[in-house]
Write a protein that holds these residues in place. Structure first.
Motif, PDB file in Angstrom:
ATOM      1  N   SER A 188       0.824  -1.213   0.000  1.00 43.33           N
ATOM      2  CA  SER A 188       0.000   0.000   0.000  1.00 43.33           C
ATOM      3  C   SER A 188       0.859   1.265   0.000  1.00 43.33           C
ATOM      4  O   SER A 188       0.456   2.293  -0.550  1.00 43.33           O
ATOM      5  CB  SER A 188      -0.932   0.005   1.216  1.00 43.33           C
ATOM      6  OG  SER A 188      -0.234   0.337   2.403  1.00 43.33           O
ATOM      7  N   TYR A 226      -7.744   4.070  -3.225  1.00 42.81           N
ATOM      8  CA  TYR A 226      -7.238   2.971  -2.390  1.00 42.81           C
ATOM      9  C   TYR A 226      -8.034   2.879  -1.087  1.00 42.81           C
ATOM     10  O   TYR A 226      -8.459   1.795  -0.672  1.00 42.81           O
ATOM     11  CB  TYR A 226      -5.755   3.191  -2.095  1.00 42.81           C
ATOM     12  CG  TYR A 226      -5.251   2.405  -0.910  1.00 42.81           C
ATOM     13  CD1 TYR A 226      -4.854   1.081  -1.069  1.00 42.81           C
ATOM     14  CD2 TYR A 226      -5.186   2.976   0.364  1.00 42.81           C
ATOM     15  CE1 TYR A 226      -4.416   0.344   0.022  1.00 42.81           C
ATOM     16  CE2 TYR A 226      -4.756   2.245   1.449  1.00 42.81           C
ATOM     17  CZ  TYR A 226      -4.363   0.940   1.277  1.00 42.81           C
ATOM     18  OH  TYR A 226      -3.929   0.221   2.357  1.00 42.81           O
ATOM     19  N   ALA A 244     -10.372  -0.201   0.129  1.00 34.64           N
ATOM     20  CA  ALA A 244     -10.010  -0.899   1.370  1.00 34.64           C
ATOM     21  C   ALA A 244     -11.185  -0.936   2.329  1.00 34.64           C
ATOM     22  O   ALA A 244     -11.435  -1.960   2.990  1.00 34.64           O
ATOM     23  CB  ALA A 244      -8.806  -0.216   2.015  1.00 34.64           C
ATOM     24  N   ARG A 266      -4.510   1.056  -7.733  1.00 33.44           N
ATOM     25  CA  ARG A 266      -4.726   1.418  -6.329  1.00 33.44           C
ATOM     26  C   ARG A 266      -6.043   0.845  -5.797  1.00 33.44           C
ATOM     27  O   ARG A 266      -6.138   0.466  -4.626  1.00 33.44           O
ATOM     28  CB  ARG A 266      -4.711   2.927  -6.169  1.00 33.44           C
ATOM     29  CG  ARG A 266      -3.346   3.548  -6.348  1.00 33.44           C
ATOM     30  CD  ARG A 266      -2.347   3.014  -5.351  1.00 33.44           C
ATOM     31  NE  ARG A 266      -2.501   3.628  -4.037  1.00 33.44           N
ATOM     32  CZ  ARG A 266      -1.891   3.194  -2.946  1.00 33.44           C
ATOM     33  NH1 ARG A 266      -1.113   2.145  -2.994  1.00 33.44           N
ATOM     34  NH2 ARG A 266      -2.069   3.821  -1.789  1.00 33.44           N
ATOM     35  N   GLY A 300      -6.236  -1.539  -2.648  1.00 27.28           N
ATOM     36  CA  GLY A 300      -7.082  -1.227  -1.506  1.00 27.28           C
ATOM     37  C   GLY A 300      -7.925  -2.422  -1.098  1.00 27.28           C
ATOM     38  O   GLY A 300      -8.004  -2.778   0.084  1.00 27.28           O
ATOM     39  N   TYR A 352     -11.151   5.155   7.458  1.00 25.19           N
ATOM     40  CA  TYR A 352     -10.832   5.236   6.026  1.00 25.19           C
ATOM     41  C   TYR A 352     -11.412   6.495   5.389  1.00 25.19           C
ATOM     42  O   TYR A 352     -10.825   7.046   4.455  1.00 25.19           O
ATOM     43  CB  TYR A 352     -11.324   3.981   5.299  1.00 25.19           C
ATOM     44  CG  TYR A 352     -10.355   2.829   5.403  1.00 25.19           C
ATOM     45  CD1 TYR A 352      -9.144   2.853   4.715  1.00 25.19           C
ATOM     46  CD2 TYR A 352     -10.631   1.725   6.206  1.00 25.19           C
ATOM     47  CE1 TYR A 352      -8.252   1.803   4.810  1.00 25.19           C
ATOM     48  CE2 TYR A 352      -9.737   0.675   6.311  1.00 25.19           C
ATOM     49  CZ  TYR A 352      -8.541   0.719   5.603  1.00 25.19           C
ATOM     50  OH  TYR A 352      -7.652  -0.317   5.704  1.00 25.19           O
TER      51      TYR A 352
END
Length: 403
Positions: free
Chosen positions: A33, A61, A65, A112, A116, A352
């Motif tokens: 990451s 990302y 995630a 990305r 993620g 996040y």
């Protein structure tokens, strides 16, 4: 003790390396990451895009995630930890291949997003696998996971910067090296015996975020702390290396990588040695320290002295480790066992979001007014959030640990 439990323990005991492998997988995932962080300046120069675009790449990302975090826990409960980890590393390697082939921003966004999703799944399934392997060492596993995250990120970022600076094909070679590491870890996971034998049945669904009424004060103390910490992390990984290079006049990629790597390493050390400090006290100390360390980055950058810039980053990382690690430990101590899934979903939703949204806002502002102008304002806002979290914590007593 049942015969099935004995059999599981015997089977796991034959793979004494399993626990270390899962920790390594978690560290490598976080390393993946962070690996592009030193390279964003190269992408900007080659493809002529703005800081706002850089932060969009990073935000994708974080959003992917978050989605993985909300569903992968339930998936691993139903199908097992090993299939989720294998799938995550497959997706991770696919993302690295996209990075290898990337020649435009759209491919960066895709890579990305893949990373993620892969990292979010690895973090959740890995944490569950560690508890399966050592069910009586949850706090220790959480601490070691935090250390592994930061060490993996530090090594990957610094290694990526070294390869980009001194090896041929700077926007390709780092990803080749990381792909080889991921393949080795994936081979280990393939040999791993499934640690989760008590499968559950039912539909795979998104965990519904919710916070029990009785711990709302504790939750907001922890959540504000992690939101402040992760908003710093977002800017640190996307924009800060370029700012540090611009202010010091050092455009060697290794310097930008070292700034971020030293911060991650300090976070690992802080989490490793903070276990003797009660969780709430560690979080409050970290929140206050992070506010001070953030403010100190402004004069450090203005001096143009690379030693002071590195020192400021190291100090910020140490306080980040205390704040984030203490906040997570505190919440784990107070959340009722039957409410852990929905409470942690709410926690990571905020975490996040704090990583993605302030980073995009900072990128937009930096594109409009310049990063060196915007950064002090960003620092002040996040420092105030850190102090607010500390203020909430100071009003509450240390809770009893829940089983």
């Amino acid at each position: 003790m049942s015969a099935a439990t004995v059999a599981v323990r015997t089977e796991q005991g034959n793979q004494t390396w399993a626990y270390a492998l899962v920790l390594a997988a978690s560290g490598v995932a976080l390393g993946v990451s962070g690996a592009p962080a030193p390279l964003y300046g190269l992408y900007q120069q080659a493809w002529h895009f703005s800081p706002l675009t850089t932060t969009f790449v990073f935000a994708v990302y974080a959003i992917a995630a978050l989605g993985a975090v909300l569903v992968s826990g339930r998936i691993s409960d139903v199908v097992g930890r090993k299939p989720v980890l294998l799938g995550a590393f497959g997706i991770m390697i696919a993302g690295l291949v996209v990075f290898l082939l990337a020649d435009n921003v759209a491919m960066l966004l895709l890579a990305r997003a893949l990373h993620g999703a892969a990292v979010g799944a690895t973090v959740v399934a890995g944490a569950a696998a560690l508890l399966d392997l050592r069910p009586k060492h949850g706090a220790r596993s959480g601490q070691l996971s935090g250390v592994a995250f930061n060490v993996g990120m530090a090594v990957a970022i610094l290694g990526s910067a070294l390869l980009a600076q001194y090896a041929p094909h700077p926007m390709r070679t780092p990803y080749v090296a990381i792909t080889i590491v991921c393949l080795i870890i994936a081979a280990g996971v393939l040999a791993l015996r499934e640690p989760h034998t008590a499968r559950v049945s039912g539909r795979i669904r998104i965990a519904k975020p919710a916070v029990p009424q009785e711990i709302r004060g504790d939750f907001w103390f922890s959540a504000l702390g992690v939101m402040a910490a992760w908003s710093v992390l977002g800017v640190l990984l996307s924009l800060y290396p370029s700012l540090a290079s611009a202010e010091t006049g050092i455009h060697n990629l290794v310097f930008g990588g070292a700034v971020v790597a030293s911060t991650a390493l300090a976070g690992a050390l802080a989490q490793a040695f903070a276990t003797g400090i009660p969780a709430r006290r560690a979080a409050i100390t970290g929140d206050i320290g992070m506010a001070i360390a953030l403010v100190l980055t402004i004069p450090a950058l203005h001096t143009g002295n690379w030693v002071l810039v590195l020192a400021a980053g190291f100090t910020l990382g140490a306080t980040f480790g205390l704040g984030f690690g203490g906040s997570l430990r505190h919440l784990s101590n107070v959340v009722p066992q039957h409410k852990r899934g929905e409470t942690m979903s709410a926690y990571y939703l905020l975490a996040y979001s704090a990583m993605a949204l302030p980073t995009v806002v900072a990128g937009w502002a930096a594109t409009t007014w310049g990063l060196s102008t915007v950064f002090p304002w960003f620092v002040v806002v996040v420092a105030l959030a850190c102090l607010a979290a500390a203020g909430i914590g100071l009003r509450k007593r240390e809770p009893a640990v829940l089983d």
